[in-house]
Design a protein around this motif. Structure first.
Motif, mmCIF file in Angstrom:
data_model
loop_
_atom_site.group_PDB
_atom_site.id
_atom_site.type_symbol
_atom_site.label_atom_id
_atom_site.label_comp_id
_atom_site.label_asym_id
_atom_site.label_seq_id
_atom_site.Cartn_x
_atom_site.Cartn_y
_atom_site.Cartn_z
ATOM 1 N N ASN A 12 0.799 -1.220 0.000
ATOM 2 C CA ASN A 12 0.000 0.000 0.000
ATOM 3 C C ASN A 12 0.831 1.269 0.000
ATOM 4 O O ASN A 12 0.289 2.363 -0.099
ATOM 5 N N GLY A 13 2.146 1.132 0.131
ATOM 6 C CA GLY A 13 3.001 2.309 0.142
ATOM 7 C C GLY A 13 3.384 2.740 -1.257
ATOM 8 O O GLY A 13 2.657 2.536 -2.240
ATOM 9 N N LEU A 14 4.574 3.349 -1.359
ATOM 10 C CA LEU A 14 5.087 3.809 -2.644
ATOM 11 C C LEU A 14 5.821 2.672 -3.350
ATOM 12 O O LEU A 14 5.711 1.508 -2.961
ATOM 13 N N ALA A 15 6.568 3.029 -4.385
ATOM 14 C CA ALA A 15 7.224 2.018 -5.220
ATOM 15 C C ALA A 15 8.195 1.174 -4.404
ATOM 16 O O ALA A 15 8.925 1.677 -3.541
ATOM 17 N N VAL A 16 8.208 -0.136 -4.690
ATOM 18 C CA VAL A 16 9.168 -1.068 -4.083
ATOM 19 C C VAL A 16 10.450 -0.976 -4.898
ATOM 20 O O VAL A 16 10.458 -1.249 -6.106
ATOM 21 N N THR A 17 11.541 -0.610 -4.258
ATOM 22 C CA THR A 17 12.782 -0.323 -4.963
ATOM 23 C C THR A 17 13.755 -1.489 -5.008
ATOM 24 O O THR A 17 14.564 -1.572 -5.920
ATOM 25 N N SER A 18 13.702 -2.392 -4.026
ATOM 26 C CA SER A 18 14.669 -3.483 -4.001
ATOM 27 C C SER A 18 14.100 -4.635 -3.183
ATOM 28 O O SER A 18 13.166 -4.457 -2.378
ATOM 29 N N ILE A 19 14.674 -5.825 -3.404
ATOM 30 C CA ILE A 19 14.195 -7.029 -2.728
ATOM 31 C C ILE A 19 15.371 -7.968 -2.511
ATOM 32 O O ILE A 19 16.315 -8.007 -3.315
ATOM 33 N N ALA A 20 15.338 -8.701 -1.404
ATOM 34 C CA ALA A 20 16.362 -9.704 -1.088
ATOM 35 C C ALA A 20 15.678 -10.935 -0.535
ATOM 36 O O ALA A 20 14.740 -10.824 0.263
ATOM 37 N N ALA A 21 16.124 -12.093 -0.965
ATOM 38 C CA ALA A 21 15.516 -13.367 -0.560
ATOM 39 C C ALA A 21 16.532 -14.197 0.202
ATOM 40 O O ALA A 21 17.695 -14.318 -0.206
ATOM 41 N N ARG A 22 16.097 -14.730 1.325
ATOM 42 C CA ARG A 22 16.863 -15.704 2.092
ATOM 43 C C ARG A 22 15.844 -16.694 2.636
ATOM 44 O O ARG A 22 15.192 -16.450 3.644
ATOM 45 N N ALA A 23 15.671 -17.800 1.903
ATOM 46 C CA ALA A 23 14.566 -18.737 2.152
ATOM 47 C C ALA A 23 14.469 -19.096 3.633
ATOM 48 O O ALA A 23 15.493 -19.311 4.302
ATOM 49 N N PRO A 24 13.219 -19.136 4.153
ATOM 50 C CA PRO A 24 11.930 -18.905 3.491
ATOM 51 C C PRO A 24 11.426 -17.474 3.606
ATOM 52 O O PRO A 24 10.221 -17.251 3.554
ATOM 53 N N PHE A 25 12.326 -16.498 3.777
ATOM 54 C CA PHE A 25 11.909 -15.118 3.982
ATOM 55 C C PHE A 25 12.394 -14.248 2.824
ATOM 56 O O PHE A 25 13.417 -14.549 2.179
ATOM 57 N N ILE A 26 11.666 -13.165 2.596
ATOM 58 C CA ILE A 26 12.094 -12.131 1.660
ATOM 59 C C ILE A 26 11.968 -10.786 2.361
ATOM 60 O O ILE A 26 11.150 -10.616 3.275
ATOM 61 N N TYR A 27 12.796 -9.840 1.923
ATOM 62 C CA TYR A 27 12.834 -8.510 2.526
ATOM 63 C C TYR A 27 12.676 -7.482 1.409
ATOM 64 O O TYR A 27 13.380 -7.548 0.391
ATOM 65 N N THR A 28 11.751 -6.562 1.592
ATOM 66 C CA THR A 28 11.484 -5.536 0.597
ATOM 67 C C THR A 28 11.656 -4.149 1.216
ATOM 68 O O THR A 28 11.385 -3.953 2.407
ATOM 69 N N VAL A 29 12.101 -3.206 0.395
ATOM 70 C CA VAL A 29 12.238 -1.816 0.807
ATOM 71 C C VAL A 29 11.597 -0.945 -0.270
ATOM 72 O O VAL A 29 11.430 -1.363 -1.416
ATOM 73 N N GLY A 30 11.229 0.279 0.113
ATOM 74 C CA GLY A 30 10.550 1.153 -0.830
ATOM 75 C C GLY A 30 10.822 2.610 -0.569
ATOM 76 O O GLY A 30 11.541 3.001 0.368
ATOM 77 N N LYS A 31 10.211 3.428 -1.409
ATOM 78 C CA LYS A 31 10.366 4.876 -1.283
ATOM 79 C C LYS A 31 9.593 5.443 -0.099
ATOM 80 O O LYS A 31 9.776 6.617 0.236
ATOM 81 N N ASP A 32 8.737 4.625 0.512
ATOM 82 C CA ASP A 32 8.004 5.077 1.704
ATOM 83 C C ASP A 32 8.776 4.830 2.990
ATOM 84 O O ASP A 32 8.191 4.863 4.077
ATOM 85 N N LEU A 33 10.108 4.562 2.871
ATOM 86 C CA LEU A 33 11.010 4.363 4.019
ATOM 87 C C LEU A 33 10.696 3.092 4.796
ATOM 88 O O LEU A 33 11.035 2.975 5.969
ATOM 89 N N SER A 34 10.068 2.121 4.177
ATOM 90 C CA SER A 34 9.646 0.910 4.875
ATOM 91 C C SER A 34 10.582 -0.250 4.557
ATOM 92 O O SER A 34 11.102 -0.373 3.439
ATOM 93 N N LEU A 35 10.782 -1.086 5.550
ATOM 94 C CA LEU A 35 11.471 -2.367 5.425
ATOM 95 C C LEU A 35 10.520 -3.436 5.931
ATOM 96 O O LEU A 35 10.101 -3.405 7.093
ATOM 97 N N ILE A 36 10.146 -4.374 5.062
ATOM 98 C CA ILE A 36 9.143 -5.381 5.394
ATOM 99 C C ILE A 36 9.750 -6.764 5.232
ATOM 100 O O ILE A 36 10.446 -7.035 4.253
ATOM 101 N N LYS A 37 9.480 -7.608 6.206
ATOM 102 C CA LYS A 37 9.904 -9.003 6.167
ATOM 103 C C LYS A 37 8.690 -9.875 5.881
ATOM 104 O O LYS A 37 7.679 -9.797 6.576
ATOM 105 N N TRP A 38 8.791 -10.705 4.846
ATOM 106 C CA TRP A 38 7.715 -11.594 4.434
ATOM 107 C C TRP A 38 8.168 -13.040 4.557
ATOM 108 O O TRP A 38 9.349 -13.342 4.415
ATOM 109 N N GLN A 39 7.212 -13.896 4.813
ATOM 110 C CA GLN A 39 7.479 -15.337 4.799
ATOM 111 C C GLN A 39 6.768 -15.951 3.601
ATOM 112 O O GLN A 39 5.556 -15.808 3.430
ATOM 113 N N LEU A 40 7.542 -16.625 2.762
ATOM 114 C CA LEU A 40 6.978 -17.270 1.590
ATOM 115 C C LEU A 40 6.246 -18.552 1.972
ATOM 116 O O LEU A 40 6.582 -19.209 2.969
ATOM 117 N N GLN A 41 5.269 -18.902 1.161
ATOM 118 C CA GLN A 41 4.522 -20.132 1.393
ATOM 119 C C GLN A 41 5.355 -21.346 0.981
ATOM 120 O O GLN A 41 6.214 -21.273 0.097
#
Length: 592
Positions: free
Chosen positions: A158-187
């Motif tokens: 829901n934020g601004l553009a996602v600028t970069s992504i890094a994967a380290r199974a089973p997690f991924i990390y995304t950053v964006g122009k909204d100054l956010s760092l989000i940790k996701w767990q893949l299925q």
């Protein structure tokens, strides 16, 4: 008058014992004849020490005793050259047996019991490990993956553009122009999502597999803290992110010139580095270590050690902004310098650099309608192995390089096609504009580039709506088109159109009504393998934004900000009655 010369010989001999000369060492072998006083000095002491270690009484009790360290040295030194070779050979044999045992245990987990298959797998594993240690390509994955049948799922941000992504199974990390760092767990794969409990078969039918990642942790910066030097967070857009291979650290860099080290588990900041003088544009870990390389708009590359949380060194040489950096196992990195149109290989140990100069256009025109557009900026880079790498430019070309050559050995122009032509009304403010003022079609930039290390797979992205896969040729001299990930071809014999000279049937420029897979600009790509050594395929995660990660000069109408997850299965192959893939259904194909 008495004199020394008039004394009898007997009196002269009596004065000799009163001298202060140290007592000579006694030798058991010669008692009757006194030994030469210089002979014991010239005789090596090594044989006498060997005798004392072996337990003989040839040396007197008054002699000096040996320490434990000297005895150990003498024991190793007293052995013959043949004994030393046997000891080294035994050590090598023991290490080789341990290595083979570890490989055999990993191979046994696959489930093959046949002796011949087991022997072939061990031999293949040894060859791969040897090739990886030398930094050479050893994996042919392009033909083993089913690119057209890849499943994909969107994860909206829901934020601004996602600028970069890094994967380290089973997690991924995304950053964006909204100054956010989000940790996701893949299925998990569909075969692992709904396992029966206690080994019992489930009475109910399995629900449809889950595809979308789950948000685990979240951290956001604060622009109002820009002047607070004690604030451990970003105060401007985050441009890049990287995750360490051991899963301990996540590193982000942004427009605020900061490099922040985060705890990968909780996303709490550990350390903030502010040595860069301008925006941090790229981050890369040395493979298998916590050594980090960072690139910046201040034209430098800096080296960091996350084990000590310390700065190491700065590398100078680029004449323009350093916009991307990549690294593999050796202690070296490679970077691109945007409008200085160079790629530089930095040999850290030797303190030298190799310069590779681009800037050339495609010499041959594939069609009369194909313009010749020179390279103005090298924006993306990825390493294939320690001797080959590929770059992407703003003229839409993919260039293949070898470290022995200063110029690219192959250039694939217009990899993602062209933007649609402007209408006459859009190109001019006149009421009745002429068609002559309409500018030529412009190629789409290479905005994201990634490889599977030590393999023949190359992935690239732009804003044409598709993630494209490329193959390194058998002779390692060309880049060949492979497939569009997640989009099957409508006709089985239809060739894959590249270079943008002919519109692909699924291209936005074609009149076929096919929807794009990726709506927006692909800003970054990350890959990891499913299962042991990729037996269940690969997972590709893509960072997508309405805008380009470095600015707002390119905005996609109808674009989305988020993440696209591609699950690419293995091609089914029947060998010796064994079907490769998860549960015999290609693993990820079960999502269909």
């Amino acid at each position: 008058m008495s004199s020394f010369f008039t004394l009898p010989d007997s009196q002269k001999k009596r004065k000799r014992p009163n001298t202060l000369e140290p007592p000579k060492k006694r030798f058991a072998s010669s008692k009757s004849t006194p030994p030469n006083p210089q002979k014991p000095r010239s005789t090596p002491r090594k044989p006498h020490r060997d005798e004392s270690i072996s337990g003989s009484d040839s040396e007197s009790d008054d002699g000096p005793r040996l320490t434990a360290a000297e005895e150990a040295d003498l024991t190793s030194g007293s052995d013959s050259s043949e004994g030393e070779e046997e000891t080294a050979a035994e050590r090598r044999l023991r290490l080789a047996e341990r290595y083979l045992e570890n490989v055999r245990e990993e191979v046994d987990e696959v489930g093959f019991d046949a002796e011949e298959i087991d022997r072939d797998l061990i031999a293949e594993r040894l060859q791969e490990d040897n090739a990886e240690s030398k930094g050479k390509i050893y994996r042919k994955l392009a033909g083993d993956l089913n690119w057209e049948d890849a499943n994909y799922s969107w994860c909206r941000n829901n934020g601004l553009a996602v600028t970069s992504i890094a994967a380290r199974a089973p997690f991924i990390y995304t950053v964006g122009k909204d100054l956010s760092l989000i940790k996701w767990q893949l299925q998990e794969l569909p075969k692992d999502q709904f396992l029966p409990k206690n080994g019992k078969k489930a009475k109910k039918e399995k629900p449809p597999p889950r595809r979308k990642p789950i948000q685990i942790a979240f951290a956001r910066g604060d622009k109002s803290k820009a002047k607070d030097h004690a604030y451990k967070g970003h105060t401007d857009s985050i441009l890049t992110v990287a995750a360490s291979q051991d899963g301990k650290f996540v590193v982000t860099g942004g427009q605020d010139r900061k490099i922040i080290i985060w705890d990968a588990l909780t996303l709490k900041p550990i350390r903030v580095f502010t040595q860069h003088r301008d925006a941090v544009t790229g981050l890369a870990f040395r493979r298998g270590t916590n050594q980090l390389y960072s690139s910046s708009k201040d034209r430098t590359i800096k080296i960091w050690s996350l084990d000590e949380l310390a700065y190491i060194e700065t590398l100078f040489g680029h004449q323009d902004e350093v916009v991307d950096v990549a690294a593999l196992a050796e202690e070296r990195c490679i970077s691109v310098g945007a409008r200085d149109r160079t790629a530089r290989l930095w040999k850290v140990v030797e303190e030298t650099q190799l310069v590779f100069r681009g800037g050339g256009g495609e010499k041959k025109k594939h069609s009369s309608n194909a313009p010749k557009i020179s390279e103005c900026s090298m924006d993306r880079i990825a390493m294939i192995d320690e001797e080959m790498f590929v770059t992407g430019s703003d003229n839409g070309s993919l260039s293949l390089w070898q470290i022995q050559k200063k110029k690219p050995i192959f250039v694939l122009p217009f990899a993602h096609g062209f933007d649609p032509e402007l209408k006459a009304e859009e190109a001019s403010a006149e009421r009745n504009p002429s068609e002559k003022i309409i500018p030529a079609k412009q190629p789409r930039w290479i905005t994201a580039l990634k490889t599977i290390p030590y393999s023949d797979v190359i992935l690239s992205g732009s804003w044409d709506g598709f993630l494209r896969a490329w193959r390194l040729s058998e002779n390692k001299r060309k880049i060949e088109p492979l497939s569009i990930v997640g989009t099957p071809r409508t006709l089985p014999h239809t060739p894959l159109h590249v270079n943008g000279l002919n519109a692909h049937p699924k291209s936005p420029n074609a009149d076929h009504g096919e929807r794009e897979v990726v709506k927006g600009v692909i800003n970054d790509i990350s890959i990891f393998e499913r299962g042991e050594r990729g037996i269940d395929g690969i997972c590709i995660v893509v960072a997508v934004g309405k805008e380009h990660r470095m600015g707002r000069w390119k905005s996609i109408p109808g674009g989305k900000n988020g993440v696209v997850v591609f699950e690419v299965p293995r091609v089914l192959k029947a060998e010796n009655g064994v079907v490769n893939g998860a549960n015999g259904v290609g693993g990820i194909q079960a999502m269909k």
